[in-house]
Design an enzyme around this catalytic site. Structure first.
Site, mmCIF file in Angstrom:
data_model
loop_
_atom_site.group_PDB
_atom_site.id
_atom_site.type_symbol
_atom_site.label_atom_id
_atom_site.label_comp_id
_atom_site.label_asym_id
_atom_site.label_seq_id
_atom_site.Cartn_x
_atom_site.Cartn_y
_atom_site.Cartn_z
ATOM 1 N N PRO A 213 -23.439 31.746 7.808
ATOM 2 C CG PRO A 213 -23.689 29.609 6.816
ATOM 3 C CD PRO A 213 -22.721 30.445 7.237
ATOM 4 N N GLY A 215 -26.844 31.721 12.838
ATOM 5 C CA GLY A 215 -26.730 30.745 13.743
ATOM 6 C C GLY A 215 -25.369 30.003 14.080
ATOM 7 C CB THR A 216 -22.413 30.078 11.925
ATOM 8 O OG1 THR A 216 -22.414 31.595 11.476
ATOM 9 C CG2 THR A 216 -22.868 29.138 10.849
ATOM 10 N N GLY A 217 -22.620 31.828 15.115
ATOM 11 C CA GLY A 217 -21.831 32.198 16.295
ATOM 12 C C GLY A 217 -21.014 33.330 15.983
ATOM 13 C CD GLU A 434 -44.098 11.061 2.765
ATOM 14 O OE1 GLU A 434 -42.523 11.123 2.653
ATOM 15 O OE2 GLU A 434 -44.441 12.181 2.570
ATOM 16 C CG HIS A 437 -40.473 10.753 -1.423
ATOM 17 N ND1 HIS A 437 -40.036 11.323 -2.565
ATOM 18 C CD2 HIS A 437 -41.695 11.512 -1.145
ATOM 19 C CE1 HIS A 437 -41.114 12.456 -2.781
ATOM 20 N NE2 HIS A 437 -41.929 12.656 -2.015
ATOM 21 C CG ASP A 509 -42.042 16.099 -3.018
ATOM 22 O OD1 ASP A 509 -41.462 16.667 -2.271
ATOM 23 O OD2 ASP A 509 -42.889 15.044 -3.249
#
Length: 613
Positions: A213, A215-217, A434, A437, A509
């Site tokens: 993915p 940003g994993t380096g 909220e 939830h 949602d």
């Protein structure tokens, strides 16, 4: 190491001399024309005035050249000693007798131009063309400051070369990715000592595909590999190969490999290779000649003519499913290294690496942050540390404490806190939404732990409920997913229970709940009505061409999938409504506390509900 262009004095190329000659010729032509014109700084007078001055014996000499007459006065008139006039269109037969009568010295010169003027006039157009051509050639070939490398250099490789010793990032600076480093260890050894492998007949993979993915380096790992091997590092993105002109990408690939062979052993890194390595298709409207020619050239260069070239290509992508099979076959990118999102221990190591660059308070607990950052990539964790430092600096602090890390985490996950002008009725509705939830998450047996609930607007949301899994998960059970859908519907059910109506605030949602239910029914076999079958959606490899791709199931099956998805979501709504009705007093308590304090932690909720944590 060769000197950079900035280190060398710019040579005076022949084109510059041609430009100087061109400018000098123009100036010479102007001067010769001026002095050869024969026109002095005389007074411009009318022809009738000229004849009257002749009659008055005021003119001592004249010079007739074509239709121009110049001459000198016998005495200064109006501080002028010379004059200029023009012959009238009609021939004047009285002029010469009048000149003889007054003993005027007459000189007649040809109206033709001088030899120098004729030569320059004839040569000037050619000199102009040659000068412009030479100057343009100098600019196009890179001589002009506005065109570094020259306009014709667009066929040259855009890969940026960095010497291995100039790369400051090594494996010690990269936390996590232990298995990826181990997979690349033999590549480093090969680049350091290729003869060791050639003697025994071993063949190191020519291409290594880094999959993971964003940003994993992937890019960082490739640079560190070149630094560990101490070899030149060529870096380029797949999109830099492709231009509007067919053949440019292939030319850049050839030039890049040529440069790499000259300094071999070397490492080439192609980021986002899916932009040129996408599977080739014969479907009308999808083919891209330039991209496909570029891909063909990459394939040809990786095959090569010799098998002993010490060049390794590392490519990165987060879309391995769309790559052409010819690119991933043995002999090309036949080794695949998967970079997953870091687990808890790896996240802690990454946080420690980035925390070295920031002044941290002694009370900071990075383990707590690591536990609350499930799903974060290495880039996300680096951004979290930086955001915490920015928040502390903004408030004039000299150290980053735990509160800034928590605030930075909320900012990265949920977005920047913002002000929202809500009415009391809207604020109350948001609090109950909220609270619905949170209460559903609290009572669902397979749900993640409740971490925080708030009605402070962040990003695009008016409020949020946050949960943290007890441990990292790579696989999700059916009961867990059903509870997830029920929690997503908690806000809408709370509004329906309290206000006897629903609002548009549950749109996101509902979308997430429907998507999750569809995955469970059509792909994961978590439905009795459909059974253990998988019905993938239309391939999205070619956006805008979904209609050209045949579905692998009938319309009747599609209707059955829709019915089962609806059934699953409705049954989850009934479960949620039953929980909220049973614990209506707790729902009111949480909603009231949210209106009063705006944010509640898991400890606050346990205290409100008088449940031992």
């Amino acid at each position: 190491m060769t000197d950079s262009p900035q280190d060398k004095p710019t040579p005076r190329v022949p084109q510059q001399r041609w430009a100087d000659v061109f400018i000098f010729s123009l100036l010479l032509f102007a001067l010769l024309t001026f002095f050869d014109s024969g026109d002095r700084d005389g007074a411009e007078i009318a022809y009738s005035e000229f004849k009257q001055l002749l009659r008055d014996d005021e003119i001592v000499s004249v010079n007739i050249r074509g239709d121009r007459i110049t001459g000198a006065f016998r005495a200064s008139i109006n501080d002028r000693t010379e004059f200029v006039t023009t012959f009238p269109p009609m021939e004047d037969t009285d002029l010469f007798p009048l000149l003889e009568q007054n003993d005027v010295v007459v000189r007649v010169s040809s109206a033709e131009q001088s030899v120098w003027t004729l030569v320059l006039v004839n040569l000037l157009p050619w000199m102009l063309l040659i000068g412009l051509f030479m100057m343009s050639s100098r600019v196009l070939r890179g001589g002009g400051k506005g065109f570094p490398g020259g306009v014709f250099s667009f066929t040259k490789s855009k890969a940026r070369m960095t010497r291995g010793e100039d790369i400051k990032v090594g494996y010690d600076d990269i936390a996590g990715l232990k298995h990826a480093k181990e997979d690349l260890a033999e590549v480093i050894d090969f680049l350091r000592n290729p003869d060791k492998y050639r003697k025994i007949g071993a063949r190191i993979p020519k291409g290594i595909l880094l999959i993971g993915p964003p940003g994993t380096g992937k890019t960082l790992l490739a640079r560190a590999t070149a630094a560990e091997a101490g070899v030149p590092f060529f870096s380029i993105t797949g999109s830099e190969f492709v231009e509007m002109f067919v053949g440019v990408g292939a030319s850049r690939v050839r030039d890049m490999y040529k440069q790499a062979r000259e300094v071999a052993p070397a490492l080439i890194f192609i980021d986002e290779i899916d932009s040129v390595g996408r599977a080739r298709s014969s479907v009308a409207g999808i083919s891209n000649d330039e991209r496909e020619q570029t891909l063909n050239q990459i394939l040809a260069e990786m095959d090569g003519f010799t098998g002993d070239e010490a060049i390794v290509v590392i490519a990165a992508t987060n879309r391995p499913d769309v790559l052409d099979t010819a690119l991933t076959r043995p002999g090309r990118f036949d080794r695949k290294v998967v970079l997953d999102l870091p687990q808890r221990e790896a996240r802690l190591e990454i946080l420690k690496v980035h925390a070295r660059k920031v002044t941290m308070d002694a009370s900071v607990d990075l383990e707590t942050i690591a536990a609350g950052t499930v799903g974060f990539s290495g880039a996300d964790l680096a951004n979290l540390i930086n955001e915490a430092a920015l928040l502390a600096a903004r408030e004039g602090k000299d150290k980053v404490d735990q509160s800034y890390l928590e605030r930075a985490r909320d900012k990265v996950v949920l977005g920047e806190q913002r002000e929202a002008l809500l009415t009391e009725e809207e604020r109350k509705r948001t609090a109950y939404h909220e609270a619905g939830h949170a209460l559903t998450a609290f009572h669902m047996p397979y749900a993640d732990e409740l971490r925080k609930v708030s009605i402070i607007p962040r990003g695009l949301a008016l409020g949020y409920t946050e949960q943290t899994p007890k441990e990292d998960k790579l696989n999700y059970g059916q009961h867990y997913l059903e509870d997830r859908i029920a929690i997503m519907l908690g806000g809408r059910c709370a509004e329906k229970l309290v206000f006897d109506e629903v609002s548009s605030g549950a749109a996101n949602d509902l979308r997430q709940a429907t998507e999750l239910a569809r995955h469970m029914v059509s792909e994961w076999g978590m439905n009795e009505g459909i059974g253990p079958l998988s019905f993938q959606n239309a391939d999205q490899s070619y956006p805008g061409h979904e209609l050209l791709i045949r579905k692998d199931y009938s319309e009747h099956t599609a209707e059955l999938i829709d019915a089962e998805v609806s059934k699953l979501v409705r049954s989850s709504e009934e479960r949620t409504m039953a929980v909220l009705k049973e614990h209506r007093d707790q729902l009111d308590l949480i909603a009231a506390a949210l209106q009063d304090r705006e944010s509640l932690t898991d400890s606050d909720i346990h205290e409100l509900l008088q449940v031992q944590k």
